[in-house]
Design a protein around this motif. Structure first.
Motif, PDB file in Angstrom:
ATOM      1  N   ASN A 147      -7.055  14.630  60.291  1.00 51.32           N
ATOM      2  CA  ASN A 147      -5.870  14.029  59.679  1.00 51.32           C
ATOM      3  C   ASN A 147      -5.754  12.588  60.143  1.00 51.32           C
ATOM      4  O   ASN A 147      -5.476  12.335  61.321  1.00 51.32           O
ATOM      5  CB  ASN A 147      -4.620  14.834  60.070  1.00 51.32           C
TER       6      ASN A 147
ATOM      7  N   ASP B 201      -6.096  14.737  64.939  1.00 47.85           N
ATOM      8  CA  ASP B 201      -5.019  13.942  64.344  1.00 47.85           C
ATOM      9  C   ASP B 201      -5.069  12.538  64.914  1.00 47.85           C
ATOM     10  O   ASP B 201      -4.937  12.349  66.131  1.00 47.85           O
ATOM     11  CB  ASP B 201      -3.650  14.557  64.651  1.00 47.85           C
TER      12      ASP B 201
ATOM     13  N   ASN C  77      -9.684  20.024  64.333  1.00 54.34           N
ATOM     14  CA  ASN C  77      -8.248  19.765  64.431  1.00 54.34           C
ATOM     15  C   ASN C  77      -7.981  18.433  65.138  1.00 54.34           C
ATOM     16  O   ASN C  77      -7.460  18.384  66.256  1.00 54.34           O
ATOM     17  CB  ASN C  77      -7.526  20.903  65.154  1.00 54.34           C
TER      18      ASN C  77
ATOM     19  N   SER D 181      -5.448  14.754  69.586  1.00 58.19           N
ATOM     20  CA  SER D 181      -4.398  13.971  68.935  1.00 58.19           C
ATOM     21  C   SER D 181      -4.349  12.584  69.557  1.00 58.19           C
ATOM     22  O   SER D 181      -4.185  12.449  70.774  1.00 58.19           O
ATOM     23  CB  SER D 181      -3.037  14.655  69.094  1.00 58.19           C
TER      24      SER D 181
ATOM     25  N   VAL E 207      -2.848   9.387  64.166  1.00 59.08           N
ATOM     26  CA  VAL E 207      -1.642   9.124  63.392  1.00 59.08           C
ATOM     27  C   VAL E 207      -0.812   8.029  64.047  1.00 59.08           C
ATOM     28  O   VAL E 207      -0.585   8.028  65.263  1.00 59.08           O
ATOM     29  CB  VAL E 207      -0.789  10.412  63.271  1.00 59.08           C
TER      30      VAL E 207
END
Length: 501
Positions: free
Chosen positions: A337, A313, A311, A281, A315
């Motif tokens: 994402n 991210d 997985n 992330s 953001v």
């Protein structure tokens, strides 16, 4: 230290009697509290003796520990300026087999090797050690020399579970062929790197070949490195974070979080040149660069087979780069994402999803601002990607920029053909509303051009999956659309022409 649980070091310079290769060696006991008067209380080695450490803790085995150790308000002085770099000798603090350690408000200056090493015993697997619950806070680390002549790392974690590095200042690290300021680098397969938080620190003038925070965990199993949080730090120059990890993607989430950092003129915000990471992330960072080629995020590589990331991210970041290549490059990624980022400064493309030969799956690109004039596509997606699993929605593309990302759930599909054959079965389309742009592809009859909208509302395909075709025909058929319904999960009814709509 062997005589009392509390040792006060008054202002002055104290030379450690390093008559053996271990320096001041502690091998057992509990409750060591050593404190002084700040920078005035200086502990150093005899400069003529090549002892491995100024102060050295070694529990002697993998199952025994030295507990409850605290150092505060002291200065540890190395001799890199006079004796030069030595990767093996010249640590200021070395701890092997410790639990519950606090190092706070100390000054570490100019070691030949690491300022602090939390690791395993000497001699490889035969001297396995483990360490738990270490806090290093509010300290100043000054390597004095860096680049061509510096020491090794400010902090090296070779084996650790539960550690916090917070509120420290790191400057002038390391020699160019050493990793950098903070290095997480297990040497042997038994190594553990877990539950580490690096927060609120300031990093500058790093000459290492990895970056300010170097995560090098390619020698251990994926399950042995987990839960690393890098947040609220300020990075200047070099790479902010680098990641070298196991080549094979594991089944246990690694969980690497890089959030709320400021990265000024860093070559890479994250450099991930090889190996795999499960759970990455990158959230709400400010990344800005004025130096040419600086300000990138690199995930995966172009050579490792299979998935290199899962997985992921990215953001809420603000990224102002100065690069001619893609700002964010991701290769062989599963479940990616990319959301609510603001990107500018690139001249070729903002985001690359790999080159030919790479594979990406389940990619969502939503609500981003891609700002500025570029020579290629705003998003380049030359890799193999299954449009049915991808989403492209509400992205801002100024100056008539395009993309070639394939997504059936989309509000704009770019200039590259982005379709699956209309002969595919109803149950192969994604749930929800998806759109495809066709050019010169047989849909209703002959070679058609236009938009197909699919609505799949449930798994009950025969009652809940329908399609509309909006053709780009001449003025004669401008008001026509076509409609068809799923007969069952695998069969479409014929197209039905609706006129005068």
């Amino acid at each position: 230290m062997t005589a009392a649980s509390n040792v006060y070091v008054p202002a002055g310079t104290y030379c450690v009697d390093a008559g053996n290769s271990s320096g001041c060696l502690i091998t057992s006991g509990t409750g060591y509290n050593v404190y002084g008067d700040g920078e005035k209380s200086v502990i150093k080695r005899f400069s003529y003796n090549p002892a491995s450490s100024c102060i050295n803790f070694d529990s002697g085995s993998a199952s025994t520990f030295i507990d409850d150790v605290k150092f505060s308000n002291l200065k540890f002085l190395g001799d890199v300026a006079t004796l030069g770099h030595n990767e093996t000798y010249g640590h200021l603090l070395r701890m092997n087999g410790v639990r519950r350690v606090v190092i706070e408000k100390c000054f570490f200056e100019g070691p030949r090797s690491d300022a602090i090493l939390i690791g395993s015993g000497p001699g490889g697997p035969s001297s396995e050690r483990h360490n738990y619950d270490v806090v290093i806070r509010d300290c100043v680390f000054d390597g004095v020399l860096y680049g061509a002549t510096g020491g090794r790392n400010a902090i090296s974690f070779i084996d650790i579970d539960r550690a916090t590095i917070e509120g420290n200042v790191f400057r002038n690290w390391s020699r160019n062929d050493m990793p950098g300021c903070v290095c997480l680098e297990p040497d042997y397969s038994f190594g553990i790197i877990k539950n580490i938080t690096i927060s609120g620190n300031k990093f500058s003038n790093c000459g290492g070949n990895r970056g300010h925070v170097a995560i090098s965990v390619d020698t251990i199993a994926n399950a042995n490195w987990q839960s690393i949080i890098i947040t609220g730090n300020t990075f200047s120059s070099n790479n902010a974070v680098s990641l070298y990890c196991s080549v094979t993607l594991g089944t246990v989430a690694n969980s690497l979080l890089i959030a709320n950092n400021t990265m000024a003129d860093c070559v890479y915000a994250l450099s991930h040149p090889f190996g795999s990471v499960y759970g990455l992330s990158i959230l709400d960072n400010i990344i800005h660069s004025t130096t040419s080629t600086y300000g990138r995020i690199l995930i995966g590589d172009n050579t490792t087979t299979g998935w290199t990331s899962k997985n992921v991210d990215i953001v809420g970041n603000t990224i102002i780069s100065n690069v001619t290549v893609p700002v964010v490059a991701s290769n062989n990624v599963e479940v990616f994402n990319f959301k609510n980022n603001s990107m500018r400064g690139a001249t070729q493309s903002h985001l690359s999803l790999g080159i030919a030969g790479n594979t990406n799956r389940e990619v969502s690109i939503i609500g981003n601002q891609f700002i500025g004039a570029i020579s290629g596509n705003a998003v380049q997606a030359s890799s193999t990607s299954t449009a049915e699993t991808n989403i492209w929605l509400n992205n801002y593309l100024p100056n008539n920029e395009t993309h070639n990302f394939r997504a059936l759930q989309s509000d704009f599909v770019g200039t590259t053909l982005n379709y699956k054959p209309v002969t595919d079965a109803p149950n192969t389309y994604p749930y929800g509303v998806s759109e495809m742009r066709y050019e010169g592809v047989a849909i209703v009859s002959g070679s058609d051009t236009g938009m197909v909208e699919t609505r799949r509302l449930s798994s009950n395909a025969e009652t809940a999956t329908i399609q509309f075709f909006y053709p780009d025909y001449s003025a004669t058929y401008l008001d026509d659309i076509y409609f068809r319904k799923a007969i069952d999960a695998t069969t479409w009814a014929a197209w039905f022409r609706v006129t005068g709509v």
